[in-house]
Design a protein around this motif. Structure first.
Motif, mmCIF file in Angstrom:
data_model
loop_
_atom_site.group_PDB
_atom_site.id
_atom_site.type_symbol
_atom_site.label_atom_id
_atom_site.label_comp_id
_atom_site.label_asym_id
_atom_site.label_seq_id
_atom_site.Cartn_x
_atom_site.Cartn_y
_atom_site.Cartn_z
ATOM 1 N N ASN A 1 13.907 0.765 -4.729
ATOM 2 C CA ASN A 1 15.356 0.558 -4.729
ATOM 3 C C ASN A 1 16.005 0.992 -3.428
ATOM 4 O OD1 ASN A 1 15.774 -0.609 -7.290
ATOM 5 N ND2 ASN A 1 15.576 1.402 -8.278
ATOM 6 N N GLN A 2 15.239 1.635 -2.561
ATOM 7 C CA GLN A 2 15.761 2.025 -1.239
ATOM 8 C C GLN A 2 15.260 0.981 -0.249
ATOM 9 O OE1 GLN A 2 14.365 4.534 -3.452
ATOM 10 N NE2 GLN A 2 16.541 4.629 -4.026
ATOM 11 N N GLN A 3 16.150 0.103 0.149
ATOM 12 C CA GLN A 3 15.733 -1.099 0.877
ATOM 13 C C GLN A 3 16.376 -1.176 2.257
ATOM 14 O OE1 GLN A 3 16.341 -4.577 -1.581
ATOM 15 N NE2 GLN A 3 15.228 -3.666 -3.310
ATOM 16 N N VAL A 4 15.580 -1.666 3.208
ATOM 17 C CA VAL A 4 16.036 -1.970 4.560
ATOM 18 C C VAL A 4 16.038 -3.483 4.722
ATOM 19 C CG1 VAL A 4 15.535 -1.767 7.024
ATOM 20 C CG2 VAL A 4 15.122 0.186 5.489
ATOM 21 N N TRP A 5 17.184 -4.041 5.064
ATOM 22 C CA TRP A 5 17.315 -5.466 5.349
ATOM 23 C C TRP A 5 17.675 -5.619 6.823
ATOM 24 C CZ3 TRP A 5 17.848 -9.723 1.594
ATOM 25 C CH2 TRP A 5 17.461 -9.340 0.303
ATOM 26 N N THR B 1 20.981 -6.787 13.225
ATOM 27 C CA THR B 1 21.836 -6.285 12.164
ATOM 28 C C THR B 1 20.920 -5.665 11.116
ATOM 29 O OG1 THR B 1 23.433 -8.051 12.565
ATOM 30 C CG2 THR B 1 23.613 -6.840 10.490
ATOM 31 N N VAL B 2 21.203 -4.419 10.759
ATOM 32 C CA VAL B 2 20.355 -3.692 9.818
ATOM 33 C C VAL B 2 21.221 -3.169 8.677
ATOM 34 C CG1 VAL B 2 18.870 -1.674 9.483
ATOM 35 C CG2 VAL B 2 18.672 -3.039 11.567
ATOM 36 N N GLY B 3 20.786 -3.423 7.463
ATOM 37 C CA GLY B 3 21.457 -2.895 6.289
ATOM 38 C C GLY B 3 20.554 -1.903 5.581
ATOM 39 N N LEU B 4 21.087 -0.732 5.279
ATOM 40 C CA LEU B 4 20.376 0.267 4.489
ATOM 41 C C LEU B 4 21.030 0.302 3.117
ATOM 42 C CD1 LEU B 4 20.104 3.154 7.126
ATOM 43 C CD2 LEU B 4 18.573 1.201 6.785
ATOM 44 N N PHE B 5 20.266 0.003 2.072
ATOM 45 C CA PHE B 5 20.820 -0.121 0.720
ATOM 46 C C PHE B 5 20.099 0.832 -0.229
ATOM 47 C CE2 PHE B 5 21.492 -4.278 2.690
ATOM 48 C CZ PHE B 5 22.837 -4.498 2.419
ATOM 49 N N ASN B 6 20.875 1.591 -0.984
ATOM 50 C CA ASN B 6 20.311 2.402 -2.058
ATOM 51 C C ASN B 6 20.717 1.778 -3.387
ATOM 52 O OD1 ASN B 6 19.268 4.298 -3.772
ATOM 53 N ND2 ASN B 6 20.764 5.895 -3.275
ATOM 54 N N SER C 1 20.504 7.385 -8.099
ATOM 55 C CA SER C 1 20.816 8.693 -7.543
ATOM 56 C C SER C 1 20.723 8.632 -6.026
ATOM 57 C CB SER C 1 19.852 9.754 -8.088
ATOM 58 O OG SER C 1 18.512 9.430 -7.757
ATOM 59 N N SER C 2 21.320 9.618 -5.364
ATOM 60 C CA SER C 2 21.320 9.647 -3.908
ATOM 61 C C SER C 2 19.902 9.710 -3.369
ATOM 62 C CB SER C 2 22.117 10.851 -3.406
ATOM 63 O OG SER C 2 23.466 10.763 -3.806
ATOM 64 N N SER C 3 19.710 9.101 -2.198
ATOM 65 C CA SER C 3 18.371 9.060 -1.615
ATOM 66 C C SER C 3 18.472 8.745 -0.133
ATOM 67 C CB SER C 3 17.511 8.000 -2.312
ATOM 68 O OG SER C 3 16.208 7.972 -1.774
ATOM 69 N N ALA C 4 17.441 9.113 0.614
ATOM 70 C CA ALA C 4 17.348 8.724 2.016
ATOM 71 C C ALA C 4 16.851 7.281 2.122
ATOM 72 C CB ALA C 4 16.396 9.651 2.756
ATOM 73 N N VAL C 5 17.389 6.561 3.088
ATOM 74 C CA VAL C 5 16.903 5.217 3.403
ATOM 75 C C VAL C 5 16.685 5.167 4.910
ATOM 76 C CG1 VAL C 5 17.302 2.744 3.235
ATOM 77 C CG2 VAL C 5 18.236 4.265 1.490
ATOM 78 N N ALA D 1 24.409 7.568 -1.112
ATOM 79 C CA ALA D 1 24.779 7.640 -2.524
ATOM 80 C C ALA D 1 24.252 6.434 -3.302
ATOM 81 C CB ALA D 1 26.298 7.723 -2.661
ATOM 82 N N SER D 2 24.177 6.587 -4.612
ATOM 83 C CA SER D 2 23.760 5.493 -5.485
ATOM 84 C C SER D 2 24.643 4.274 -5.273
ATOM 85 C CB SER D 2 23.841 5.962 -6.941
ATOM 86 O OG SER D 2 23.651 4.887 -7.826
ATOM 87 N N HIS D 3 24.013 3.120 -5.074
ATOM 88 C CA HIS D 3 24.668 1.818 -4.893
ATOM 89 C C HIS D 3 25.460 1.728 -3.582
ATOM 90 C CE1 HIS D 3 24.701 1.344 -9.586
ATOM 91 N NE2 HIS D 3 23.473 1.450 -9.067
ATOM 92 N N ALA D 4 25.265 2.702 -2.687
ATOM 93 C CA ALA D 4 25.959 2.688 -1.400
ATOM 94 C C ALA D 4 25.079 2.034 -0.339
ATOM 95 C CB ALA D 4 26.333 4.103 -0.988
ATOM 96 N N SER D 5 25.655 1.829 0.839
ATOM 97 C CA SER D 5 24.944 1.125 1.901
ATOM 98 C C SER D 5 25.493 1.539 3.254
ATOM 99 C CB SER D 5 25.084 -0.391 1.722
ATOM 100 O OG SER D 5 26.457 -0.761 1.734
ATOM 101 N N ARG D 6 24.717 1.250 4.288
ATOM 102 C CA ARG D 6 25.154 1.355 5.685
ATOM 103 C C ARG D 6 24.894 0.009 6.328
ATOM 104 N NH1 ARG D 6 24.850 6.752 7.499
ATOM 105 N NH2 ARG D 6 25.979 6.058 9.361
ATOM 106 N N LEU D 7 25.809 -0.416 7.166
ATOM 107 C CA LEU D 7 25.646 -1.658 7.908
ATOM 108 C C LEU D 7 25.685 -1.317 9.385
ATOM 109 C CD1 LEU D 7 25.274 -4.709 7.626
ATOM 110 C CD2 LEU D 7 27.752 -4.955 7.731
ATOM 111 N N LEU D 8 24.580 -1.589 10.085
ATOM 112 C CA LEU D 8 24.376 -1.108 11.442
ATOM 113 C C LEU D 8 24.107 -2.253 12.409
ATOM 114 C CD1 LEU D 8 21.820 1.696 10.509
ATOM 115 C CD2 LEU D 8 24.311 1.936 10.662
ATOM 116 N N LYS D 9 24.520 -2.042 13.641
ATOM 117 C CA LYS D 9 24.068 -2.888 14.752
ATOM 118 C C LYS D 9 23.115 -2.049 15.592
ATOM 119 C CE LYS D 9 25.443 -5.786 18.652
ATOM 120 N NZ LYS D 9 26.566 -6.334 19.457
ATOM 121 N N VAL D 10 21.878 -2.509 15.701
ATOM 122 C CA VAL D 10 20.839 -1.813 16.440
ATOM 123 C C VAL D 10 20.549 -2.629 17.698
ATOM 124 C CG1 VAL D 10 18.446 -1.042 16.388
ATOM 125 C CG2 VAL D 10 19.876 -0.809 14.347
ATOM 126 N N THR D 11 20.736 -2.022 18.873
ATOM 127 C CA THR D 11 20.611 -2.750 20.127
ATOM 128 C C THR D 11 19.505 -2.141 20.972
ATOM 129 O OG1 THR D 11 22.971 -3.276 20.110
ATOM 130 C CG2 THR D 11 21.816 -3.522 22.197
#
Length: 809
Positions: free
Chosen positions: A365-369, A379-384, A388-392, A429-439
């Motif tokens: 459930n801890q996914q990197v797109w 473009t990188v998305g980190l999705f939990n 429960s909270s977890s590292a991605v 956090a649970s069901h939270a995400s980060r949306l990143l630009k990685v250059t």
């Protein structure tokens, strides 16, 4: 799918109705539309929420149009799409007519209103013919046929709800009937058609109903009018090539609405189920046609049925997937957080760039797109997706990036720093995400054969799970001579990696449309992952590689690797920078500034300016609560006002960035407009110089040199060459007017003598108390245009290292 409870809406819908695998590479609809995903609004979510047709009245549509014009349209939203229930009755030719009750002044009055707001207008249809039209046996415009001449006998249902009769498209009059409807709605000014209950799909993933002929007929009828054609719902992926051939978009799942009455518009499970859909469908999306996840109902927390984290995750998924970006909320009642989500221009830009993301893995459930943008950035998305909270964590190697990279958070508009091996969101956090630009900050980018940026021309197919050692266990292949692929990238060189085998032959290689050579991919036995072509030394910028099959039974592509040069970093103390006004230098601040200093001013209209040679530039400075607005000019043309304000101090932030400038000399100017302070930390220039890695075959090493790879210290391309023997040297011949030597400084290193064209220039010191990667140790410019030689000789210290060389053409 659209479910209606009230009899009135049901009748309106009824009347509106008459109105290893190998996978082939299908091409998108060719009607000139959908170069980017659609952005707009759909009425259906609110129709479902209220169980009422009041959401498609003339007054309501105009209200939504006005609200979009004010709030969302400045950010790219343009479509106002009216769902089921808009029609009432048919004309003498069996074509649906707008409801006089809903549109007392005519539907054209509403369409004109929407158009006058600078927007586009859409309507809803389903396959088949209405029983009312069939029973009346109405004539078909422009033909000698009547309705009963063009239906399938015995009478067969055409849709999920058993509303209409299936049309027999073997009779040419059937196409004429559909064309007559398309011509009429085009005369009204309709810009978009949603075609619902398309099968296979829509609850019938077989051919028991089969609306493919309807889809083809509607596509052909709408194309001359440049009307966007969108298919719904839960389309069968086995027929993706058909949907792509005829449509500009296709719904990949069931309705996003939860059918909770006025409790909520949607629910988290209806969002979470789209992640597997996105993984299945991402390869199908591209210019001409896009995946459709249904309405993005995130505009009002009181009615959306999701937490703030879940709402942001939904927007991130839609954006990363390049899905059609339309909301179903009441646009007159968006909350501040919903507006913030729907109008984040950096996130919208991800959606509109058209690089659909895919997961590194879906095993947890801890996914990197991620999506490769082709310009050295991802473009990188980190999705939990867990409870429960977890590292991605994203590892650069997993997404094809080799070398250090900068990371920017697109939701907070903040630069997070430079990371050598990857980035982790420690407590997501649970069901939270980060949306990143990685250059990438130097290094290389690996592009798999299924990257949507690769354009395949001809009869290509994808072969996966071969088990032969292919990169990501797949290849693309063709058996047809003169079939080709091409890929555009921003960098200084590219490698073509494929298989060699006895069934393969020659391919012609072109770079920037110039023939380079014919390469032979024949080998008596299979060899996977072979480099069959490589070019370096290209000017930093956008280039295209093209390979054409010339002989052999097969031509394969496994992957491409392109080189990304490091940006040229110009500190605020560089004498090339001009400061106008009462600027001061602040050194040793200890806040994490580049080279631990900044320039600052407190006076409005003071400015900073620099001329640079390149194709783009970033302005890097601090953001904090004491700063305000800055006006940016490029080549004396105003570009935009940027804000340097942030409630707390964050250093090394990108305040402004521009790329794609013509190669040559340009000027950036930044003018203080408000706030107590304006600061400058550095500029990053995307210049036209050419970067060569230490592994480049043009670099000659004399002595006991060794290669050290995957050090994880931030080296260019994540490697260096080194020697421990005094008087060992490296030598490099280049064509240009200047050169810069990049390497590491650390306590184990000492002096190096530098020669240009066999003339001693100086001794440089590579010692530093702590390790510093990618340091400029020597630079020379102003050489005569032509061929020169650079030589560096180890004189003292335990080690001498070399990382990269940068040539000025």
């Amino acid at each position: 799918m659209r479910i209606f409870v009230t009899f009135t809406i049901f009748v309106s819908l009824l009347l509106a109705a008459y109105l290893p695998a190998n996978t082939q590479v299908a091409h998108a609809a060719n009607n000139g539309l959908a170069q980017k995903p659609l952005m707009g609004w759909s009425s259906y979510s609110m129709q479902s929420y209220t169980n009422s047709a009041n959401w498609i009245t003339a007054a309501q549509i105009k209200a939504q149009s006005d609200a979009m014009h004010t709030t969302l349209q400045p950010h790219g939203y343009t479509y106002i799409n009216v769902d089921a229930g808009w029609s009432s009755g048919a004309d003498a030719y069996g074509r649906p007519q707008p409801s006089a009750t809903l549109y007392p002044n005519g539907l054209s009055d509403v369409i004109n209103y929407v158009h006058n707001n600078g927007q586009k207008f859409g309507l809803y249809f389903i396959p088949g013919m209405s029983p009312a039209v069939y029973n009346a046996n109405l004539p078909i415009l422009g033909t000698s046929c009547h309705a009963q001449d063009i239906v399938v006998l015995p009478l067969t249902t055409a849709d999920y709800w058993n509303i209409g009769y299936k049309i027999n498209f073997a009779n040419p009059c059937a196409q004429s009937y559909i064309t007559s409807i398309a011509d009429q709605i085009a005369s009204w000014g309709v810009d978009f058609v949603k075609f619902d209950s398309v099968t296979p799909g829509s609850g019938h993933n077989d051919t028991t109903i089969d609306a493919r002929d309807d889809v083809k007929a509607w596509s052909q009828a709408l194309a001359p009018h440049q009307i966007w054609f969108e298919l719904s719902w839960a389309l069968d992926h086995n027929y993706a090539s058909t949907w792509k051939q005829y449509a500009n978009g296709w719904r990949v799942d069931w309705d996003v609405e939860c059918y909770c009455g006025t409790t909520a518009l949607t629910a988290w499970p209806n969002i979470a189920r789209l992640f597997p859909d996105a993984n299945q469908w991402w390869r199908e999306a591209g210019a001409g046609g896009w995946n459709d996840f249904d309405s993005l109902d995130i505009g009002n927390g009181a009615m959306d049925g999701m937490t703030q984290d879940e709402r942001q995750t939904a927007m991130s998924l839609w954006a990363m997937s390049s899905a059609q970006l339309y909301t179903g909320n009441d646009l007159t009642n968006l909350d501040s957080y919903g507006i913030q989500l729907l109008t984040n221009d950096e996130v919208i830009a991800v959606n509109q760039a058209g690089h659909p993301a895919h997961p590194v893995s879906m095993a947890s459930n801890q996914q990197v797109w991620y999506a490769n943008n082709g310009d050295g950035s991802y473009t990188v998305g980190l999705f939990n997706l867990g409870s429960s909270s977890s590292a991605v964590t994203v590892n650069w190697n997993d997404i094809g990036l080799n070398g250090p990279a900068s990371v920017r958070d697109l939701w907070s508009h903040s630069d997070l720093g430079t990371y050598n091996m990857g980035y982790s969101s420690v407590n997501l956090a649970s069901h939270a995400s980060r949306l990143l630009k990685v250059t990438a900050l130097g290094g290389s980018v690996t592009v798999n054969d299924d990257d949507t940026g690769i354009v395949y021309n001809g009869a290509w197919a994808r072969s996966y799970s071969r088990g032969f050692g292919d990169y990501q266990d797949d290849v693309h292949f063709t058996e047809t001579n003169n079939d080709s692929f091409q890929y555009s990238f921003a960098g200084t060189g590219v490698d073509l990696i494929t298989e060699k085998d006895s069934s393969q032959g020659n391919m012609d290689i072109y770079v920037d449309n110039v023939f380079k050579q014919t390469v032979n991919t024949y080998n008596t036995t299979r060899l996977a992952g072979q480099k069959v072509y490589s070019i370096t030394g290209l000017p930093n910028g956008v280039h295209t590689i093209k390979a054409v099959k010339k002989s052999g039974t097969y031509m394969l592509l496994d992957k491409l690797i392109f080189n990304v040069p490091s940006p040229v970093q110009i500190n605020d103390t560089n004498p090339a920078i001009t400061y106008s006004g009462t600027w001061s230098l602040s050194s040793a601040r200890g806040f994490g500034d580049y080279q631990d200093d900044v320039h600052f001013t407190q006076t409005n209209n003071d400015y900073v300016q620099i001329s640079f040679t390149g194709t783009g530039i970033d302005l890097i400075a601090e953001k904090d609560s004491s700063q305000g607005n800055v006006d940016i000019y490029i080549d004396n043309v105003f570009k935009q006002t940027v804000s340097a304000y942030n409630p707390s101090r964050i250093v090394q932030q990108t305040l402004y960035s521009i790329s794609g400038l013509s190669s040559g000399t340009h000027t950036i100017k930044a003018v203080k407009k408000s706030g107590t302070y304006m600061l400058l930390d550095k500029f990053n220039v995307q210049d036209t110089r050419i970067q060569f890695n230490d592994t480049d075959p043009a670099v000659a090493y004399s002595g006991a040199w060794s290669l050290n790879s995957n050090r994880g210290f931030g080296d260019y391309n994540n490697d260096v060459h080194f020697t421990q023997t005094n008087n060992d040297y490296l030598q490099f011949s280049f064509t240009g007017t200047g050169i810069e030597w990049i390497t590491e400084k650390d306590p184990g290193q000492g002096n190096v003598d530098i020669y240009i064209d066999n003339v001693f220039k100086q001794t440089v010191n590579t010692y530093n108390a702590a390790r510093l990667a990618q340091q400029s140790l020597y630079s020379i410019s102003g050489l005569s245009s032509g061929t020169h030689t650079f030589k560096a000789v180890k004189k003292t210290g335990t080690y001498m290292l070399s990382d990269a060389l940068i040539v000025t053409p």
